[in-house]
Design an enzyme around this catalytic site. Structure first.
Site, short mmCIF file in Angstrom:
data_model
loop_
_atom_site.label_atom_id
_atom_site.label_comp_id
_atom_site.label_asym_id
_atom_site.label_seq_id
_atom_site.Cartn_x
_atom_site.Cartn_y
_atom_site.Cartn_z
N GLU A 154 0.99 -1.08 -0.01
CA GLU A 154 -0.04 -0.03 0.11
C GLU A 154 0.74 1.14 -0.08
O GLU A 154 1.76 1.26 0.75
CB GLU A 154 -0.90 -0.05 1.39
N ASP A 189 -5.97 9.12 9.96
CA ASP A 189 -4.50 8.49 10.21
C ASP A 189 -4.24 9.30 11.68
O ASP A 189 -4.41 10.49 11.91
CB ASP A 189 -3.54 8.86 9.08
N TYR A 217 -10.30 -4.75 3.42
CA TYR A 217 -9.69 -4.41 4.71
C TYR A 217 -10.34 -4.19 5.56
O TYR A 217 -11.38 -3.34 5.87
CB TYR A 217 -8.81 -2.91 3.96
#
Length: 282
Positions: free
Chosen positions: A59, A70, A185
């Protein structure tokens, strides 16, 4: 069983890699780095070394000034990359450089919609495909906006990979999976990247729930830092994602001015070797 369009993109690098790993009887190590962190040349050297170090899927984060999902480490990586002049053109250049010598390891671009929108969706999809990108994970484009990016990406032959989380209930899950391809994911914790360690039993239970509705591989990320965690999570999933730990290895290797040193590339690749070792031990 809900059809999650596993036939879309059949025969992509991602499909082939997970099929090969299933045949080999082991899970994938999926590694994340930010494109251009801490600078273009260093990021390229890390990227080129990842497969040999044990990365099965890569990734590559697209730097963005407001990476809301994040944690501080990956936010800082975006700041470093942007300060060094990284942009979408250079991110695709990294992919092209990787493809010069590696035609088999899948590369997934991960990030946010804004840089793609600014670049131009049609131009981005065409250039990404030409460069050798295999899939996209765009965390702020929901299934309700599939016409915006997901479906055009699939038409270009790119896998569009979606996130499922601990709060994705049985009512929501089919919608999340509807146009997903490549893999799913699973975000193992609620919150931002790098914030906590996953609870292994809970992760395995959630992976089983997701796999009961799809034939796609399910990989697990967020909070994975050690070979022990990799081994434990891999026992109940098709792959394990490590990102913050690698980004931290970059940060800890920099000099006082934030520049790359001779320790930067080896620090990341040696960590990947240690993380991949449990998956390859058999």
């Amino acid at each position: 069983m809900t059809n999650t369009n596993s036939e879309i993109g059949a025969g992509t690098r991602i499909d082939r890699r997970f099929a090969a790993l299933k045949q080999a009887g082991r899970a994938a190590l999926v590694t994340f780095i930010t494109a251009g962190d801490p600078d273009f040349d260093t990021a390229r050297d890390i990227l080129l070394g990842l497969p040999e170090a044990g990365a099965d899927v890569i990734e590559l984060g697209m730097p963005f000034s407001d990476p809301m999902a994040d944690g501080p480490s990956i936010q800082a990586a975006s700041v470093r990359a942007l300060a060094a002049g990284q942009n979408m053109v250079k991110t695709l250049e990294l992919v092209r450089a990787f493809r010069t010598d590696n035609e088999t390891t899948p590369i997934v671009l991960m990030g946010y919609y804004n840089p793609i929108y600014v670049y131009g969706v049609d131009r981005f999809l065409a250039d990404a495909k030409t460069a050798g990108v295999d899939g996209l994970i765009i965390v702020d484009v929901p299934p309700e906006a599939d016409d915006e990016l997901c479906l055009p990406a699939v038409e270009k032959g790119l896998n569009f990979i979606r996130l499922a989380t601990p709060t994705t209930d049985d009512k929501r899950l089919p919608r999340v999976l509807q146009n997903t391809s490549g893999f799913v994911y699973y975000v193992s914790i609620t919150g931002i990247t790098g914030a906590a360690a996953p609870v292994i039993a809970d992760v395995h239970a959630q992976v089983r729930r997701i796999k009961s509705t799809t034939a796609l591989p399910v990989v697990v990320g967020f909070g994975v830092r050690t070979p022990e965690q990799v081994s434990e999570i891999a026992a109940g999933s098709d792959g394990v994602v490590v990102g913050t730990a690698l980004v931290n290895a970059i940060a800890e290797s920099l000099d006082a001015s934030g520049r790359s040193t001779g320790k930067t590339v080896p620090a990341v690749l040696n960590l990947v070797r240690s993380l991949s070792a449990p998956l390859r031990a058999g």
